[in-house]
Design an enzyme around this catalytic site. Structure first.
Site, PDB file in Angstrom:
ATOM      1  N   HIS A 287       1.861   4.534  -2.719  1.00 59.28           N
ATOM      2  CA  HIS A 287       1.963   6.196  -2.481  1.00 59.28           C
ATOM      3  C   HIS A 287       3.461   6.507  -2.940  1.00 59.28           C
ATOM      4  O   HIS A 287       3.423   7.610  -3.541  1.00 59.28           O
ATOM      5  CB  HIS A 287       1.661   6.309  -1.101  1.00 59.28           C
ATOM      6  CG  HIS A 287       0.361   6.441  -0.590  1.00 59.28           C
ATOM      7  ND1 HIS A 287      -0.803   7.036  -0.940  1.00 59.28           N
ATOM      8  CD2 HIS A 287      -0.113   5.717   0.462  1.00 59.28           C
ATOM      9  CE1 HIS A 287      -1.721   7.136  -0.339  1.00 59.28           C
ATOM     10  NE2 HIS A 287      -1.493   5.930   0.602  1.00 59.28           N
TER      11      HIS A 287
ATOM     12  N   GLU B  32      -4.702   8.095  -2.946  1.00 55.34           N
ATOM     13  CA  GLU B  32      -5.109   6.859  -2.341  1.00 55.34           C
ATOM     14  C   GLU B  32      -5.440   5.754  -3.394  1.00 55.34           C
ATOM     15  O   GLU B  32      -5.334   4.447  -3.321  1.00 55.34           O
ATOM     16  CB  GLU B  32      -6.302   7.017  -1.561  1.00 55.34           C
ATOM     17  CG  GLU B  32      -6.801   5.887  -0.724  1.00 55.34           C
ATOM     18  CD  GLU B  32      -5.879   5.722   0.688  1.00 55.34           C
ATOM     19  OE1 GLU B  32      -5.119   6.665   0.932  1.00 55.34           O
ATOM     20  OE2 GLU B  32      -5.806   4.829   1.374  1.00 55.34           O
TER      21      GLU B  32
ATOM     22  N   HIS C  71       0.709  -1.141   0.127  1.00 57.27           N
ATOM     23  CA  HIS C  71       0.010   0.111   0.051  1.00 57.27           C
ATOM     24  C   HIS C  71       0.986   1.193   0.206  1.00 57.27           C
ATOM     25  O   HIS C  71       0.593   2.171  -0.809  1.00 57.27           O
ATOM     26  CB  HIS C  71      -0.983  -0.106   1.048  1.00 57.27           C
ATOM     27  CG  HIS C  71      -2.028   1.247   1.185  1.00 57.27           C
ATOM     28  ND1 HIS C  71      -3.166   1.118   1.169  1.00 57.27           N
ATOM     29  CD2 HIS C  71      -1.645   2.374   1.930  1.00 57.27           C
ATOM     30  CE1 HIS C  71      -3.578   2.315   1.208  1.00 57.27           C
ATOM     31  NE2 HIS C  71      -2.661   3.212   1.677  1.00 57.27           N
ATOM     32  N   GLU C  72       2.016   1.356   1.112  1.00 56.68           N
ATOM     33  CA  GLU C  72       2.698   2.548   1.019  1.00 56.68           C
ATOM     34  C   GLU C  72       3.530   2.885  -0.288  1.00 56.68           C
ATOM     35  O   GLU C  72       3.900   3.691  -0.572  1.00 56.68           O
ATOM     36  CB  GLU C  72       3.753   2.500   2.243  1.00 56.68           C
ATOM     37  CG  GLU C  72       2.655   2.545   3.635  1.00 56.68           C
ATOM     38  CD  GLU C  72       1.438   3.547   3.672  1.00 56.68           C
ATOM     39  OE1 GLU C  72       1.779   4.527   3.011  1.00 56.68           O
ATOM     40  OE2 GLU C  72       0.531   3.009   4.463  1.00 56.68           O
TER      41      GLU C  72
END
Lengths: 500, 500
Positions: free
Chosen positions: A267, A293, A263-264
């Site tokens: 980003h 997001e 997930h990170e």
């Protein structure tokens, strides 16, 4: 000095303060010794105040006015940067300084009261502070001036430029009915995945190794970043060549590290691939919370929870943690990590039900600012909506209306970005499949390059040069459309749960 | 606001900037990704300039003048703090801003030229920059006003308040002849220690474990600090409750980690044990460079290289690295780590010859500022002095006059502090033995508490409330006296090398 140079020098000075502040926070969250925390907070407070004074100085206002006067003559990057600067400047500057200060003090107090209230599972402790926060936010909307026709739209616009309740009502409404229907079917399915094997002991060092491997495979640039351990994972931009990710190693539930890292990484890849021509300017940032997001969720869900990705990586996982997975077939593992089950806590929600948590919050916020919903009625309404959408009811306020810190921090209008990110991501995925019909093969080969490059071409490199809906339209040819997410979820969960 | 509060607020703001800058540097030296380094340097430059502007502002000058006017009425901590602030303020403020800027630019340029010159082992490349640095420093001494009767004394005073060439000549002179004599005897000794076993492969992880164990035993407070890896080890104060140490793990020479860690622990224990009543004030710092170094050298040499310390810890070392030490007797290990052998590079020098390296530099600096020594003559003189004191001659400028960065950074008068620290340390040790005649037993028991508490009582807690020579006199009843160091070295090396 020419006005362009003055502006650039000022923006650079602000950037330096922000790098220092980002690092002070990063350090605090990745290993600063505990005794130093009080002084660190003071330091952050002092430098934040200095940075705020610079960001709202009259001389900066004069620069912006001078640049706006020659608007058409500015090059596009500078023109959009001045627009961004103006937006930020007005947000702070239109509020009388004593109001602003009062709000900051209230936020700090409210956050600490919220912690106590959550601890005691008692909303009534927090209620007066939340009432004051809502009232002050309404007052500030008065200073800012209403945007897009309603008070709540003014707030939405701060996180998701151009977004309105009119759009969200339609899109969320359509999505909700289809998710609720899926959740109902799943709850009736007799073929539920086995998940117990996920929770065996997975040593931290091994999780760390695996996280590094996966980050490398996804194309995260370690020469321009690093991975550290933390409690609540985040990505942070220290400077544009130093984009850091963090993760959490739970030895009894490796999913937090693996899916959190992916997930990170989503980003971080956004920030690592912004266009070089944006360097140092205010537009060198994500287009919105929702678009940011969309990148993290694209990686977490469409890559990280996909069959193809684990066809490539399951053997590596088995080698990394043989005690857990040696005897588990890949298809059983895949079903386990894709279990969907209504739960009360947003941050522990699965891919399917997550959006429902967001919708509850959105509807309540909208009622507070556009309707006649009163703060005192929130707990009851919260619980009713959980029962309606998820079929479960919180037993107390701690696992209900008090679970998130956002409102205590005065952040209203932020929650919808989480669900929007997911909808955007599904739209990007759909458009990407036109260009990369071999998407799954690429994942299975561990060849993420073309996928990442597609995202860079259509999303990353533009930074904040475009508004979110412009990025979406240019990349997909469509406006906001939840159909793609809804079909994706239907196909995925029909398969996993063998639904009719 | 009362003037005391204004002063305190200003000092606190400066502290916040310094915390940020310390962390920005610490991060750069412990793991910041390499691509971000250029922007990081810009950030450091910007915030340093902001901090400098605050530290030299006219309003701060006014505050100091107002406080000085009521000097006797101030409490002692405030009074000494104002003195410290005044010293720093004048150092910067007496120089015309354009001169100051010119000097900073010259420093930066000179450091990069020095690197090239060292790479090429060619002093002539660096010579014009060093000439300019010396000339500008002389000019600045003119602005500051001569202190203690000579230009070089003005520089000494900046690092070691009150120190003069008159004192140093005498003390260094006496020490030099005794060290040179010892070095000569050792070179003739037939009984030289075996050292090859020190250089076996010692895995980094094991070195790290050992470093943590030793730090704990020495009383380093991990709740108010942390240990990280770096290239050139240092201790840094992030804030007063966050005192960090760093070390270097060389897998082919574990000594850099072990003795480096103990050395930095000495610095850190000083900062961790400053008096609580100094909190937040400018006197909450070491008394001088030399006193600081006395603490690091006390730990490194009088503890870390002692027989008693290894009686306690050698088994642990053997368990940590059985491949290296399982078959080596403790007494052979102790001789090996105490080998003394003249060498060309200061930072690789042993305990015995280190001071000679410093004396060479001191004499040259003194000649440059007080005498008629010219920069162009430095390489020749440097080599001659190495031959005279150490009996070896550099083959080129890289291993001679170009080896240290200090002069390129415009730091003249700093080197003597290193040797002074060692002399102070031996004086403290001598005085401590009166109070703790069981010093060696304590080390052997791993009971460092009483030793550390003695240092805290006599040195640490006073911070900069006393001048270095005051601390020395109060703790030992003496002025600067190299006799204690000289006898210590004679006893130690006579034993190790079985000298007559």
């Amino acid at each position: 000095m020419a006005i362009e140079q003055l502006y650039s020098a000022h923006v650079n000075k602000l950037r330096a303060y922000r790098e220092a502040l980002s690092l002070l926070y990063w350090d605090l969250r990745t290993g600063a010794p505990k005794k130093g925390v009080d002084l660190r907070s003071e330091t952050i407070g002092t430098l934040s105040a200095e940075e705020f004074a610079l960001a709202t100085s009259d001389s900066f206002g004069d620069m912006l006015a001078e640049l706006e006067a020659k608007n058409e003559a500015l090059d596009p990057v500078l023109r959009r940067s001045v627009e961004e600067s103006r937006k930020e400047y007005d947000l702070s500057k239109k509020i009388p300084p004593e109001k602003f200060k009062e709000f900051v003090v209230l936020q700090a107090k409210a956050e600490s009261v919220w912690e106590e209230a959550k601890e005691a599972a008692d909303f009534s402790l927090f209620q007066p502070y939340l009432e004051k926060l809502v009232a002050m936010t309404k007052e500030m909307i008065g200073y800012w001036g209403e945007k897009n026709g309603s008070p709540y739209n003014t707030l939405l616009d701060q996180y998701e430029p151009g977004m309105t309740t009119e759009v969200l009502d339609e899109v969320f409404g359509a999505l909700r009915s289809r998710i609720v229907e899926l959740v109902r079917k799943i709850s009736e399915s007799a073929d539920k995945p086995e998940t117990a094997f996920l929770f065996g002991h997975f040593p931290k060092e091994a999780q760390r190794d695996f996280s590094y491997r996966i980050l490398g495979q996804l194309g995260y640039d370690f020469e321009g970043g690093r991975l550290d351990e933390t409690v609540h994972p985040f990505m942070t931009k220290i400077n544009r060549q130093d984009i850091r990710v963090t993760t959490k190693y739970d030895e009894q539930d490796f999913r937090s590290a693996v899916f959190g890292t992916i997930h990170e990484a989503g980003h971080a890849l956004y920030e690592q691939n912004l266009g070089a021509e944006l360097a140092g300017m205010p537009v060198e940032t994500g287009a919105s919370m929702g678009i940011h997001e969309s990148q993290s969720l694209f990686f977490e869900n469409f890559i990280g929870r996909s069959d193809a990705f684990w066809k490539r990586n399951y053997r590596l996982l088995q080698e990394t943690a043989p005690d857990l997975f040696a005897d588990v077939a890949q298809k059983d593992y895949l079903r386990a990590i894709n279990e969907a089950k209504p739960s009360l806590i947003r941050i522990e929600a699965d891919e399917l039900t997550y959006a429902l948590h967001i919708m509850v919050r959105y509807e309540l916020e909208k009622g507070l600012f556009n309707g006649d919903l009163e703060v005192k009625d929130l707990p009851q309404l919260w619980n009713d909506k959980y029962e309606e959408y998820l079929g479960i009811r919180p037993a107390n306020d701690a696992e209900g209306v008090l679970q998130d810190v956002h409102w205590a921090g005065g952040s209203f209008g932020y929650f919808p970005s989480y669900a929007l990110g997911y909808i955007y991501a599904a739209q990007f995925k759909n458009a990407m499949l036109q260009d990369l019909p071999n998407f799954e093969d690429l994942l299975e080969q561990g060849n993420i390059g073309p996928i990442r490059e597609w995202l860079t071409e259509h999303v990353h490199r533009h930074g904040a040069m475009k508004k979110p809906l412009e990025i979406l339209r240019d990349a997909t040819g469509e406006g906001l459309n939840a159909e793609h997410l809804a079909s994706y979820l239907e196909q995925k969960y029909t398969k996993i749960y063998q639904l009719n």
